[in-house]
Each structure stands twice: as structure tokens, then as C-alpha cells.
Design an enzyme around this catalytic site. Structure first.
Site, PDB file in Angstrom:
ATOM      1  N   GLY A 139       0.844  -1.193   0.000  1.00 16.66           N
ATOM      2  CA  GLY A 139       0.000   0.000   0.000  1.00 16.66           C
ATOM      3  C   GLY A 139       0.874   1.235   0.000  1.00 16.66           C
ATOM      4  CB  SER A 140       0.079   4.739   0.635  1.00 16.00           C
ATOM      5  OG  SER A 140      -0.409   4.661   1.951  1.00 16.00           O
ATOM      6  CB  THR A 141       5.317   5.690   1.355  1.00 19.84           C
ATOM      7  OG1 THR A 141       5.765   5.057   0.136  1.00 19.84           O
ATOM      8  CG2 THR A 141       6.521   5.938   2.241  1.00 19.84           C
ATOM      9  CB  THR A 180      -0.688   2.891   4.990  1.00 19.32           C
ATOM     10  OG1 THR A 180      -1.672   3.830   4.558  1.00 19.32           O
ATOM     11  CG2 THR A 180      -1.348   1.849   5.848  1.00 19.32           C
ATOM     12  N   GLY A 181       2.490   2.489   5.337  1.00 16.16           N
ATOM     13  CA  GLY A 181       3.637   1.643   5.713  1.00 16.16           C
ATOM     14  C   GLY A 181       4.327   2.171   6.956  1.00 16.16           C
ATOM     15  CD  GLU A 204       7.222  -5.414  -2.142  1.00  7.69           C
ATOM     16  OE1 GLU A 204       7.569  -4.386  -2.758  1.00  7.69           O
ATOM     17  OE2 GLU A 204       7.918  -6.433  -2.085  1.00  7.69           O
ATOM     18  CB  CYS A 254       3.045  -0.620  -6.873  1.00 10.49           C
ATOM     19  SG  CYS A 254       3.273  -2.318  -7.401  1.00 10.49           S
ATOM     20  CD  GLU A 283       2.336   5.902  -6.029  1.00 11.90           C
ATOM     21  OE1 GLU A 283       1.935   6.153  -4.886  1.00 11.90           O
ATOM     22  OE2 GLU A 283       2.559   4.754  -6.436  1.00 11.90           O
TER      23      GLU A 283
HETATM   24  P1  NAD Z   1      -3.357   2.489   1.500  1.00 11.44           P
HETATM   25  O1  NAD Z   1      -2.044   2.584   2.179  1.00 11.44           O
HETATM   26  O2  NAD Z   1      -4.289   3.632   1.596  1.00 11.44           O
HETATM   27  O3  NAD Z   1      -4.189   1.228   2.022  1.00 11.44           O
HETATM   28  C1  NAD Z   1      -3.662  -0.087   1.960  1.00 11.44           C
HETATM   29  C2  NAD Z   1      -4.267  -0.930   3.070  1.00 11.44           C
HETATM   30  O4  NAD Z   1      -3.828  -0.477   4.346  1.00 11.44           O
HETATM   31  C3  NAD Z   1      -5.794  -0.927   3.124  1.00 11.44           C
HETATM   32  O5  NAD Z   1      -6.210  -2.267   3.315  1.00 11.44           O
HETATM   33  C4  NAD Z   1      -6.086  -0.066   4.335  1.00 11.44           C
HETATM   34  O6  NAD Z   1      -7.297  -0.383   4.980  1.00 11.44           O
HETATM   35  C5  NAD Z   1      -4.934  -0.404   5.249  1.00 11.44           C
HETATM   36  N1  NAD Z   1      -4.631   0.596   6.270  1.00 11.44           N
HETATM   37  C6  NAD Z   1      -4.851   1.931   6.223  1.00 11.44           C
HETATM   38  N2  NAD Z   1      -4.363   2.524   7.338  1.00 11.44           N
HETATM   39  C7  NAD Z   1      -3.836   1.546   8.096  1.00 11.44           C
HETATM   40  C8  NAD Z   1      -3.131   1.515   9.331  1.00 11.44           C
HETATM   41  N3  NAD Z   1      -2.907   2.640  10.031  1.00 11.44           N
HETATM   42  N4  NAD Z   1      -2.685   0.331   9.811  1.00 11.44           N
HETATM   43  C9  NAD Z   1      -2.881  -0.800   9.102  1.00 11.44           C
HETATM   44  N5  NAD Z   1      -3.524  -0.854   7.913  1.00 11.44           N
HETATM   45  C10 NAD Z   1      -3.994   0.314   7.421  1.00 11.44           C
HETATM   46  O7  NAD Z   1      -2.972   2.153  -0.027  1.00 11.44           O
HETATM   47  P2  NAD Z   1      -3.928   2.069  -1.299  1.00 11.44           P
HETATM   48  O8  NAD Z   1      -4.397   3.463  -1.634  1.00 11.44           O
HETATM   49  O9  NAD Z   1      -4.914   0.985  -1.118  1.00 11.44           O
HETATM   50  O10 NAD Z   1      -2.916   1.584  -2.424  1.00 11.44           O
HETATM   51  C11 NAD Z   1      -2.238   2.453  -3.277  1.00 11.44           C
HETATM   52  C12 NAD Z   1      -0.786   2.584  -2.859  1.00 11.44           C
HETATM   53  O11 NAD Z   1      -0.206   1.294  -2.762  1.00 11.44           O
HETATM   54  C13 NAD Z   1       0.070   3.315  -3.870  1.00 11.44           C
HETATM   55  O12 NAD Z   1       0.959   4.181  -3.194  1.00 11.44           O
HETATM   56  C14 NAD Z   1       0.858   2.221  -4.556  1.00 11.44           C
HETATM   57  O13 NAD Z   1       2.072   2.626  -5.121  1.00 11.44           O
HETATM   58  C15 NAD Z   1       1.036   1.251  -3.447  1.00 11.44           C
HETATM   59  N6  NAD Z   1       1.268  -0.093  -3.961  1.00 11.44           N
HETATM   60  C16 NAD Z   1       2.506  -0.650  -3.816  1.00 11.44           C
HETATM   61  C17 NAD Z   1       2.770  -1.904  -4.343  1.00 11.44           C
HETATM   62  C18 NAD Z   1       4.137  -2.535  -4.213  1.00 11.44           C
HETATM   63  O14 NAD Z   1       4.264  -3.712  -4.479  1.00 11.44           O
HETATM   64  N7  NAD Z   1       5.137  -1.814  -3.801  1.00 11.44           N
HETATM   65  C19 NAD Z   1       1.749  -2.609  -5.003  1.00 11.44           C
HETATM   66  C20 NAD Z   1       0.488  -2.001  -5.119  1.00 11.44           C
HETATM   67  C21 NAD Z   1       0.256  -0.749  -4.579  1.00 11.44           C
END
Ligand code: NAD
Length: 476
Positions: A228-230, A232-233, A250, A284, A382
């Protein structure tokens, strides 16, 4: 338990009724039409607790199976996906928005089966580190326990399999937390897999951020795989700190592509287009900023515009379409705002940039933006959508410097008629993967992971399997 043959011929409606709650639930709308696709259960932290307890109880039995036995289950899981492929693809298309055709919904479901089979096939044996008169040391890979898998909305099924397949193969049990935008796809996938997997080893809990946070901090969860997003990471790193949880992250990217002066613009245009616009730019490791040498700049922009003009965008179930809508309104708004700001800063909109706001759905046309500076937000942030900025450069040093200027480094690409020259440039780019004359081509045999703030840990291949294991040395 239902058997695989019981669910042969499953339809979209069958899958929905298997995952929808008996009453209530949250309506999920088709991003192409605004129509209701189905209702997602609103699981709570209490549901998460129950799933983690079940996964914990099932882990010793699953972990005690041999690799060959677990691989056998992964292959059966791939069979179950293939037996239900069309229903899964229709559900994915309607919930996520991506078309059935092109590198989209059917492709994604096919990749789920392919990744399961590839993950089943890897050999992972204990390694003898030394064996001499001084003694012997062996390196073993033990299961970690319970793995939490938190996923995004762009490739919800495929990324779900990227997380669950290596985790299960290494003897862990899994609790998945899909994105709140695409829960039905992951719940349906898990439903299909659970028709052939032993009970209790794989769960999906469809909650919001609170459920994700509780999973990332839970003392009974040994590892979290997050895509997911940086931003949230970073939150997950914090939530996981008290339990020193293992993490694979990731995260977001903003991949650069560098076109060297010796490239043939017409020959590379289609590869560049799909590198950037796969899944309508919501990928991504998609090409998100393109650097083209001044000698072939105009020719490359023109060739790309010709490819973009030939790609139909529309409702996913229409077999003609290969590009779809943005998955949700906020992502649509991010793309629209970035293009508008670029336009206002004097950049040239070569094609696209003028969404038809009277139509239903979050459709944003495939957009090419030329004569844009490296500091422009459309380049530096992004965009995660169908808008590609194209920056002109004069020297290769300048192009490499611009490519490396950001805090993220997931993928990158170099385009040239001379592979050796391209390899030299590739070695200078700060990214986890650098492709030559293609972009974003993942393969289950190639480890995948980000540099810098695009994350850490690896997925895929034997290296990826090791990230789902506790290394243990036996020395005697
Ligand atoms: P996001 O970070 O908004 O959400 C991803 C997940 O995290 C969701 O299931 C969400 O409910 C959960 N979440 C949100 N806050 C949380 C927290 N505090 N603790 C735990 N979980 C939480 O990301 P998104 O908008 O769904 O995805 C898009 C992003 O993901 C883009 O930045 C994209 O580049 C990245 N991405 C990366 C890869 C990779 O392999 N590197 C692959 C696909 C997407």
C-alpha cells in the site's frame, strides 16, 4: 467442506452470495457505472480476534506438513481458481473497475493461479554452512506462525496471492485484511481457496483502518506483509514496534523511465504505453515519469500519442475496452488535480486531460503531458492514474540525477537499442528492479522489492519464501 468439483461452474452471483452477509453490510459500487455490485460484511476488531485465534490454532498442524504436502495444497488452490476464473474476473472487474480484457481482470486471475503454482514449485532445503573437523552448521527455515496480510485496491486478488502463497508454503497461517475499496474480490478469492485448503489456515477480515491497525499491532501475529502507500507503511512500522513484528513492506513508487538517444521511438512506443498505463496507471511499479533525450523527444511524444489514441477506455464488462475508470473518487481527484496544476504551470497537454464530467464513473482519459519540469508535482508525486509526464533531458548524467531525486525507488526502466549501454545506466538507478526495454514485468521467479522509501523485504522466488520464515541455525 465443499469440494472443488462442487464449485465448478460458479457464477458471479454464486460468489457474491457466498461472501455477502445475510443482512446489512456496506454497499460496494462499480466505479465505472455507480451501480451497486454487492454488500461487503463490516467485520470488526472482535471478528479479527476470532480469525487470529483460529489461525493460531491451525498453525501447528499446517506447519508440521512437509513442503511437498503444502505445495500439493497450493496446486489444488490454483486448480480451484482456474475452475472459477471467469466468475472471479467478472467480480473483480465490477468491483475494481478494470476491464475483463487486456492486461486486466482475466489476466489478474490467471496470475493468481500462476503465482500459486510457481510458489509451490520452488525448492527450499536446509543449507549446510560448513561441515568439517570443527563441527557442522545447518541453516533451516521454520514457519513464523501467523502472518497478517494487508492489501491495496489496485490488484486486490493478485497482490493477495503474492502475500498468502509464500506465507502458506512456508507453514504459516494467514489472516488477510483487504482494502475497504475492494473487499469482495479478496473475500471471493479466499472463499474459492478455502474450498480446497484445510480449515482454519486462511482467513479474510473485511474491515477498515481500525482492523488493519489492530492486525499490525496484534501480539499473536508474527509477521505483517503490507502492500500500500508509504504513509500507511510508516504507520504499520509504528504499530508493529511493540511486538517487534517481522515486516515486508511493498510501498508506493514513482518509477522513472529513461529513453536513451539511440532508442527507436516507434518501436518502443507500445511498450512505454503499457509500462505506464497498465491497469489505467493504478499500478505500483508502473512507469510514472518518463525522461526522453532531446534528440528524439518530439518523435517519442508523437509515437506515444498515436498508441494512446488507439486504446479504448470504458466499462469493464465490455470486451472491447482495455482501459477502465479510476477505482475511486479520491484517486480520480488526485489525478485530475495534478494534471490541472501541470496545465496551469504551462505544461503541454498532448492528449487527454479533459474528462467528461457528465458521464457516470471515475473515467479520466489517457493523458500525456509534455514540456514539464522535474519539480512539477505531476512528476514529483505519485499520480497513480492515467497521466504520464514526459520530461526532456540533454545528458545522461542529468537524466540519472532526475530519476534518483525522489525518496522512493520501486522500479525503473531504460530504453535503448544498445543493451550494454542500457545496463550501464540501469546500474546507476536507485530502484529495486530496473527493466530494459520494458517496464513493470514481474515474474514469480524474480525477487521483487523496493529501494529507499518504497519499502523493504522481498517477495517472489526462493528469496521471497525466506522472508516468510524464521531462520534457525543448528550447530554441533
Ligand atoms: P493504503 O495505504 O491507503 O491502504 C492499503 C491498506 O492499508 C488498506 O487495506 C487499508 O485499509 C490499510 N490501512 C490503512 N491505514 C492503516 C493503518 N494505520 N494500519 C494498518 N492498515 C492500514 O494504499 P492504497 O491506496 O490501497 O494503495 C495504493 C498505494 O499502494 C500506492 O501508493 C501504490 O504505489 C502502493 N502499492 C505498492 C505496491 C508494491 O508492491 N510496492 C503494489 C500495489 C500498490
Amino acid at each position: 467442506m465443499t469440494t472443488q468439483s462442487d464449485i465448478q461452474g460458479t457464477t458471479f452471483e454464486d460468489l457474491l452470495s457466498a461472501v455477502e452477509p445475510a443482512v446489512g453490510g456496506r454497499e460496494i459500487k462499480d466505479p465505472a457505472t455507480g451501480e451497486v455490485v454487492g454488500r461487503a460484511p463490516e467485520h470488526t476488531v472482535a471478528d479479527l480476534e476470532a480469525a487470529i485465534a483460529s489461525a493460531r490454532a491451525a498453525q501447528p498442524g499446517w506447519g508440521a506438513l512437509s513442503h511437498a504436502e503444502r505445495s500439493g495444497f497450493l496446486n489444488k488452490a490454483a486448480d480451484a481458481i482456474e475452475a472459477n476464473a471467469e466468475a472471479l474476473a467478472v467480480l473483480l472487474s465490477r468491483e475494481q473497475g478494470k476491464p475483463l480484457n487486456g492486461p486486466n481482470a482475466r489476466f489478474e486471475v490467471g496470475a493468481c493461479a500462476a503465482w500459486l503454482r510457481a510458489t509451490a514449485a520452488f525448492e527450499i532445503e536446509p543449507e549446510v554452512l560448513f561441515d568439517d573437523e570443527g563441527g557442522r552448521a545447518e541453516l533451516h527455515h521454520r514457519p513464523l506462525g501467523v502472518v497478517g496480510a494487508i492489501g491495496p485496491w489496485n490488484w486486490p486478488m493478485m497482490i493477495g496471492v503474492w502475500q498468502l502463497a509464500p506465507a502458506l508454503r512456508m507453514g504459516n497461517t494467514v489472516v488477510m485484511k483487504p482494502s475497504e475499496y475492494t473487499p469482495l474480490s479478496v473475500l471471493a478469492l479466499v472463499h474459492v481457496l478455502n474450498t480446497v485448503l484445510p480449515e482454519g489456515i486462511l482467513h479474510a477480515v473485511s474491515g477498515g483502518r481500525d482492523v488493519g491497525e489492530a492486525l499490525a499491532g496484534h501480539p499473536e501475529v508474527d509477521k505483517v506483509m503490507f502492500t500500500g502507500s508509504t504513509a500507511t507503511g510508516k504507520a504499520i512500522i509504528r504499530s508493529s514496534a511493540d511486538t517487534v513484528k517481522r515486516l515486508t513492506l511493498e510501498l508506493g513508487g514513482n518509477d522513472a523511465g529513461i529513453v536513451l538517444p539511440d532508442a527507436d521511438p516507434k518501436a518502443i512506443a507500445e511498450g512505454l504505453f503499457w509500462g505506464a498505463f497498465i491497469n489505467t496507471g493504478q499500478t505500483c511499479a508502473a512507469l510514472k515519469r518518463l525522461y526522453v533525450h532531446e534528440d528524439i523527444y518530439e518523435e517519442t511524444v508523437t509515437a506515444l500519442a498515436a498508441v494512446a489514441a488507439a486504446m479504448p477506455m470504458g466499462v469493464g464488462l465490455d470486451e472491447n475496452n482495455v482501459l477502465g475508470p479510476l477505482q475511486n473518487r479520491s484517486q480520480y481527484q488526485i489525478v485530475a488535480n495534478l494534471v490541472q496544476a501541470a496545465k496551469e504551470s504551462g505544461a503541454r497537454i498532448v492528449t487527454g486531460g479533459n474528462p467528461d464530467e457528465s458521464q457516470p464513473g471515475f473515467f479520466y482519459p489517457a493523458t500525456l503531458v509534455a514540456d514539464v519540469d522535474n519539480e512539477n508535482p505531476l512528476v514529483a508525486e505519485e499520480q497513480f492514474g492515467p497521466a504520464l509526464p514526459i520530461v526532456k533531458y540533454s545528458t545522461i548524467d542529468e537524466a540519472v540525477e532526475m530519476a534518483n531525486a525522489l525518496e522512493v525507488g520501486l522500479g525503473a526502466s531504460v530504453w535503448s537499442s544498445d543493451k550494454e549501454k542500457a545496463r550501464e545506466v540501469a546500474a546507476r538507478i536507485e530502484a529495486g528492479t530496473v527493466w530494459i526495454n520494458k517496464h513493470g514485468a514481474v515474474d514469480p521467479r524474480m525477487p521483487f522489492g523496493g529501494a529507499k522509501q518504497s519499502g523493504y523485504g522481498l517477495e517472489f522466488g526462493v528469496e521471497g519464501l525466506k522472508h516468510l520464515a524464521q531462520p534457525q541455525i543448528i550447530n554441533y
